[in-house]
Design an enzyme around this catalytic site. Structure first.
Site, PDB file in Angstrom:
ATOM      1  N   GLY A 141       0.731  -1.127  -0.178  1.00  0.00           N
ATOM      2  CA  GLY A 141       0.019  -0.114  -0.203  1.00  0.00           C
ATOM      3  C   GLY A 141       0.771   1.209  -0.032  1.00  0.00           C
ATOM      4  O   GLY A 141       2.058   1.196   0.018  1.00  0.00           O
ATOM      5  N   SER A 142       0.124   2.580  -0.287  1.00  0.00           N
ATOM      6  CA  SER A 142       0.916   3.595  -0.070  1.00  0.00           C
ATOM      7  C   SER A 142       1.473   4.072   0.844  1.00  0.00           C
ATOM      8  O   SER A 142       2.796   4.470   1.072  1.00  0.00           O
ATOM      9  CB  SER A 142      -0.114   4.784  -0.534  1.00  0.00           C
ATOM     10  OG  SER A 142      -1.152   4.907   0.331  1.00  0.00           O
ATOM     11  N   ASP A 199       2.708  -3.324   7.939  1.00  0.00           N
ATOM     12  CA  ASP A 199       1.851  -2.901   7.060  1.00  0.00           C
ATOM     13  C   ASP A 199       0.887  -1.943   7.364  1.00  0.00           C
ATOM     14  O   ASP A 199       0.670  -1.552   8.732  1.00  0.00           O
ATOM     15  CB  ASP A 199       0.911  -4.462   6.983  1.00  0.00           C
ATOM     16  CG  ASP A 199       0.437  -4.385   5.348  1.00  0.00           C
ATOM     17  OD1 ASP A 199       0.220  -3.501   4.823  1.00  0.00           O
ATOM     18  OD2 ASP A 199      -0.185  -5.597   5.442  1.00  0.00           O
ATOM     19  N   GLY A 242      -7.184  -4.950   2.766  1.00  0.00           N
ATOM     20  CA  GLY A 242      -7.425  -5.385   1.531  1.00  0.00           C
ATOM     21  C   GLY A 242      -7.793  -4.392   0.504  1.00  0.00           C
ATOM     22  O   GLY A 242      -8.259  -4.674  -0.529  1.00  0.00           O
ATOM     23  N   GLY A 243      -7.665  -3.362   0.962  1.00  0.00           N
ATOM     24  CA  GLY A 243      -8.202  -2.234  -0.004  1.00  0.00           C
ATOM     25  C   GLY A 243      -7.248  -2.135  -1.202  1.00  0.00           C
ATOM     26  O   GLY A 243      -7.428  -1.772  -2.073  1.00  0.00           O
ATOM     27  N   GLU A 252      -0.902 -10.785   2.496  1.00  0.00           N
ATOM     28  CA  GLU A 252      -0.771 -10.229   3.831  1.00  0.00           C
ATOM     29  C   GLU A 252      -1.026 -10.765   5.033  1.00  0.00           C
ATOM     30  O   GLU A 252      -0.172 -11.086   5.935  1.00  0.00           O
ATOM     31  CB  GLU A 252      -1.510  -8.918   3.759  1.00  0.00           C
ATOM     32  CG  GLU A 252      -0.977  -7.993   2.854  1.00  0.00           C
ATOM     33  CD  GLU A 252      -2.119  -6.613   2.742  1.00  0.00           C
ATOM     34  OE1 GLU A 252      -1.601  -5.747   2.078  1.00  0.00           O
ATOM     35  OE2 GLU A 252      -3.156  -6.592   3.169  1.00  0.00           O
TER      36      GLU A 252
END
Ligand code: 5RP
Length: 219
Positions: free
Chosen positions: A29-30, A81, A95-96, A103
């Site tokens: 993710g970002s 995370d 889970g976006g 993960e």
């Protein structure tokens, strides 16, 4: 501060949780991207990283880190995370970014889950963010009906397949007051590969980005 600045702040703060020379679990993710960049900028050496997505693998390799298969390690000290939501007990929706299955696999290896999140992710009750569920395609309609009986509207995420080549249902309208119980329930439904409730694999620490600075929450 912008949301990106908050993500950068928690990404940088997470570097302190990494033991130099260890094998590290890395999420997706970002916010994790900010963490990987901060880790490299700080020059922290790793024996290797176990990555939860192709995207994180590529970013780690670009910084010169070697990525090892999860099967080659018996356990990881730390997994870093992000989250889409986190409650007051460290339970999360994830889970976006469609990486929830890998993960959860990497988180399962780790002794400590360090969640990095900006303050917009903090909630009292999980469920405002649509719950991602990775599924087997033939079970779509059956699972949509099951979620409807639980008060959820499950829609296929358009034009998205996970790194495992599978679709995702996003489930709106759930109010998840007992995350461990709902995670256990949904895990029993045929056709579910992974539900994006991380209760059994909750965070032990959350580095929460706020305009006043990074708060450390322990659960
Ligand atoms: C990916 C995830 C991410 O951790 C979650 O979506 C948060 O992402 P971001 O840091 O971009 O806000 O679970 O599957």
């Amino acid at each position: 501060m912008t949301q990106d600045e908050l993500k950068a702040a928690v990404g940088a703060a997470a570097v302190a949780y990494v033991r130099p020379g260890s094998v590290l679990g890395v999420g997706t993710g970002s916010t994790v991207n900010a963490f990987i960049d901060a880790l490299a900028a700080a020059g922290v050496p790793l024996a290797g990283a176990v990555s939860s997505s192709e995207a994180s693998t590529q970013r780690l390799r670009r910084h010169g880190y070697s990525v090892v298969e999860p099967g080659t390690v018996e356990s990881l000290g730390v997994y870093v995370d992000g989250a889409d939501e986190i409650d007051g007990a460290g339970h999360m929706i994830k889970g976006g970014g469609a990486a929830l299955t890998r993960e959860k696999i990497v988180a399962d290896l780790a002794q400590q889950f360090v969640c990095i999140a900006d303050i917009s992710k903090q909630v009292d009750v999980l469920g405002r963010f649509p719950l991602p569920v990775e599924i087997i395609p033939m079970a779509v309609a059956q699972l949509q009906r099951r979620f409807a009986r639980f008060g959820g509207q499950a829609e296929l995420r358009p034009q998205v397949l996970t790194d495992n080549g599978l679709p995702i249902l996003d489930v709106r309208g759930l109010r998840i007051t007992d995350p461990p119980a709902l995670e256990a329930e949904i895990n029993q439904w045929p056709g579910v590969v992974t539900v994006g409730i991380f209760a059994r694999h909750r965070a032990q620490v959350c580095l929460l980005g706020t305009p006043q600075g990074v708060q450390t929450l322990r659960y």
